[in-house]
Write a protein that holds these residues in place. Structure first.
Motif, PDB file in Angstrom:
ATOM      1  N   ASP A 116      27.549  17.859  -7.317  1.00 22.44           N
ATOM      2  CA  ASP A 116      26.628  17.761  -6.184  1.00 22.44           C
ATOM      3  C   ASP A 116      26.006  16.375  -6.144  1.00 22.44           C
ATOM      4  OD1 ASP A 116      27.060  20.366  -5.470  1.00 22.44           O
ATOM      5  OD2 ASP A 116      25.421  21.124  -6.712  1.00 22.44           O
ATOM      6  N   LYS A 119      23.910  14.991  -3.426  1.00 27.06           N
ATOM      7  CA  LYS A 119      22.584  15.575  -3.271  1.00 27.06           C
ATOM      8  C   LYS A 119      21.697  15.262  -4.473  1.00 27.06           C
ATOM      9  CE  LYS A 119      21.230  19.947  -1.256  1.00 27.06           C
ATOM     10  NZ  LYS A 119      21.570  21.364  -1.175  1.00 27.06           N
ATOM     11  N   TYR A 120      22.276  15.371  -5.661  1.00 30.66           N
ATOM     12  CA  TYR A 120      21.482  15.265  -6.875  1.00 30.66           C
ATOM     13  C   TYR A 120      22.082  14.225  -7.811  1.00 30.66           C
ATOM     14  CZ  TYR A 120      20.080  19.863  -5.195  1.00 30.66           C
ATOM     15  OH  TYR A 120      19.646  20.909  -4.431  1.00 30.66           O
ATOM     16  N   GLU A 125      17.055  16.773 -11.207  1.00 31.38           N
ATOM     17  CA  GLU A 125      16.930  16.869  -9.743  1.00 31.38           C
ATOM     18  C   GLU A 125      17.590  18.137  -9.216  1.00 31.38           C
ATOM     19  OE1 GLU A 125      18.277  13.682  -7.255  1.00 31.38           O
ATOM     20  OE2 GLU A 125      17.118  12.206  -8.396  1.00 31.38           O
ATOM     21  N   ALA A 126      18.744  18.460  -9.784  1.00 27.76           N
ATOM     22  CA  ALA A 126      19.450  19.668  -9.349  1.00 27.76           C
ATOM     23  C   ALA A 126      18.620  20.911  -9.656  1.00 27.76           C
ATOM     24  CB  ALA A 126      20.814  19.751 -10.031  1.00 27.76           C
ATOM     25  N   GLU A 128      15.329  21.026  -9.915  1.00 30.47           N
ATOM     26  CA  GLU A 128      14.224  21.068  -8.960  1.00 30.47           C
ATOM     27  C   GLU A 128      14.706  21.499  -7.583  1.00 30.47           C
ATOM     28  OE1 GLU A 128      12.324  17.229  -9.193  1.00 30.47           O
ATOM     29  OE2 GLU A 128      11.826  17.590 -11.312  1.00 30.47           O
ATOM     30  N   GLY A 129      15.927  21.073  -7.237  1.00 34.27           N
ATOM     31  CA  GLY A 129      16.497  21.451  -5.952  1.00 34.27           C
ATOM     32  C   GLY A 129      16.988  22.885  -5.894  1.00 34.27           C
ATOM     33  N   GLY A 130      17.051  23.547  -7.052  1.00 32.29           N
ATOM     34  CA  GLY A 130      17.408  24.957  -7.075  1.00 32.29           C
ATOM     35  C   GLY A 130      18.896  25.245  -7.018  1.00 32.29           C
ATOM     36  N   SER A 131      19.717  24.314  -7.467  1.00 35.86           N
ATOM     37  CA  SER A 131      21.165  24.547  -7.449  1.00 35.86           C
ATOM     38  C   SER A 131      21.821  23.774  -8.575  1.00 35.86           C
ATOM     39  CB  SER A 131      21.745  24.109  -6.104  1.00 35.86           C
ATOM     40  OG  SER A 131      23.146  24.191  -6.138  1.00 35.86           O
ATOM     41  N   ARG A 149      18.543  29.091  -7.043  1.00 34.10           N
ATOM     42  CA  ARG A 149      17.206  29.668  -6.833  1.00 34.10           C
ATOM     43  C   ARG A 149      17.196  30.382  -5.488  1.00 34.10           C
ATOM     44  NH1 ARG A 149      13.492  25.396  -7.927  1.00 34.10           N
ATOM     45  NH2 ARG A 149      13.897  24.723  -5.819  1.00 34.10           N
ATOM     46  N   GLU A 157       9.821  31.956 -10.151  1.00 33.35           N
ATOM     47  CA  GLU A 157      11.083  31.544  -9.548  1.00 33.35           C
ATOM     48  C   GLU A 157      12.154  32.582  -9.851  1.00 33.35           C
ATOM     49  OE1 GLU A 157      12.480  27.584 -10.342  1.00 33.35           O
ATOM     50  OE2 GLU A 157      10.437  26.845 -10.645  1.00 33.35           O
ATOM     51  N   TRP A 159      16.059  33.324  -9.631  1.00 33.85           N
ATOM     52  CA  TRP A 159      17.360  32.681  -9.482  1.00 33.85           C
ATOM     53  C   TRP A 159      18.439  33.752  -9.618  1.00 33.85           C
ATOM     54  CZ3 TRP A 159      18.326  27.038 -10.314  1.00 33.85           C
ATOM     55  CH2 TRP A 159      17.137  26.281 -10.357  1.00 33.85           C
TER      56      TRP A 159
END
Ligand code: MN
Length: 200
Positions: A116, A119-120, A125-126, A128-131, A149, A157, A159
């Protein structure tokens, strides 16, 4: 309480060539620990933990992970634990947080699947981004898993975690049921509870 020594795999994964890395190469592709601790507290669950620097990012997975591709399991994000906790097996005394019995159900290394990247740029970062997609090199669990998530409410949270379709996906396995014991000591939750209450 006696500490179990872990045998790290002798074969190191091949480190990717520098030109395959886009950025943040200091934190990619290093040998990092994942652990799944089976924990009989007020209810039985599996604590899934991924090392990030000196902490273990953690989720509680009530049903444990599946080896069937795309079979989703709920995973509640819990507080980070210190890296030292990764090999903990034993009994958490009554009155303490998480009181009950813990065994190391699976342990090994993992890597972030760096796909990703648009995106990340880092695993943090991934997260925090939930993936998050990862590849596990455990004794019971191997290959790709995805964490997504699905909800965040009142600081909780939710997931889901599921097996990616790869050569390690196997709907015929059910390791939560067929391989219930510790990968470090071979002990069951009952063994550990008994041993510790006998003062060993
Ligand atoms: Mn727990």
């Amino acid at each position: 309480m006696p500490k179990q020594k872990i045998q790290w795999p002798k074969k190191k994964k091949k480190i990717k060539k520098t030109n395959e890395l886009n950025d943040d190469s200091s934190s990619h592709n290093l040998e990092r620990i994942f652990v799944i601790q089976k924990h009989k507290a007020s209810s039985l669950h599996y604590d899934f933990r991924l090392q990030s620097d000196d902490v273990l990012i953690s989720w509680a997975v009530p049903k444990g992970l599946s080896t069937t591709a795309n079979e989703k399991r709920l995973a509640i994000r819990t507080e980070d634990h210190l890296l030292d906790y990764a090999q903990f097996e034993g009994v958490i005394p009554k009155g303490e947080y998480g009181s009950g019995t813990v065994l190391v159900w699976d342990i090994g290394s993992y890597e972030w699947i760096h796909q990703d990247e648009k995106k990340y740029s880092s695993m943090k970062e991934a997260l925090e981004g939930g993936s998050l997609k990862i590849r596990l090199y455990g004794k019971k669990l191997k290959g790709g898993y995805a964490l997504v998530r699905i909800n965040e409410e009142n600081n909780i949270e939710q997931w889901i975690i599921f097996k990616l379709a790869d050569e390690y996906a196997d709907a015929g396995r059910n390791p939560v049921n067929t391989e219930p014991d510790s990968v470090l000591s071979g002990r069951s939750l009952e063994d550990i509870t008994k041993e510790e209450s006998n003062g060993h």
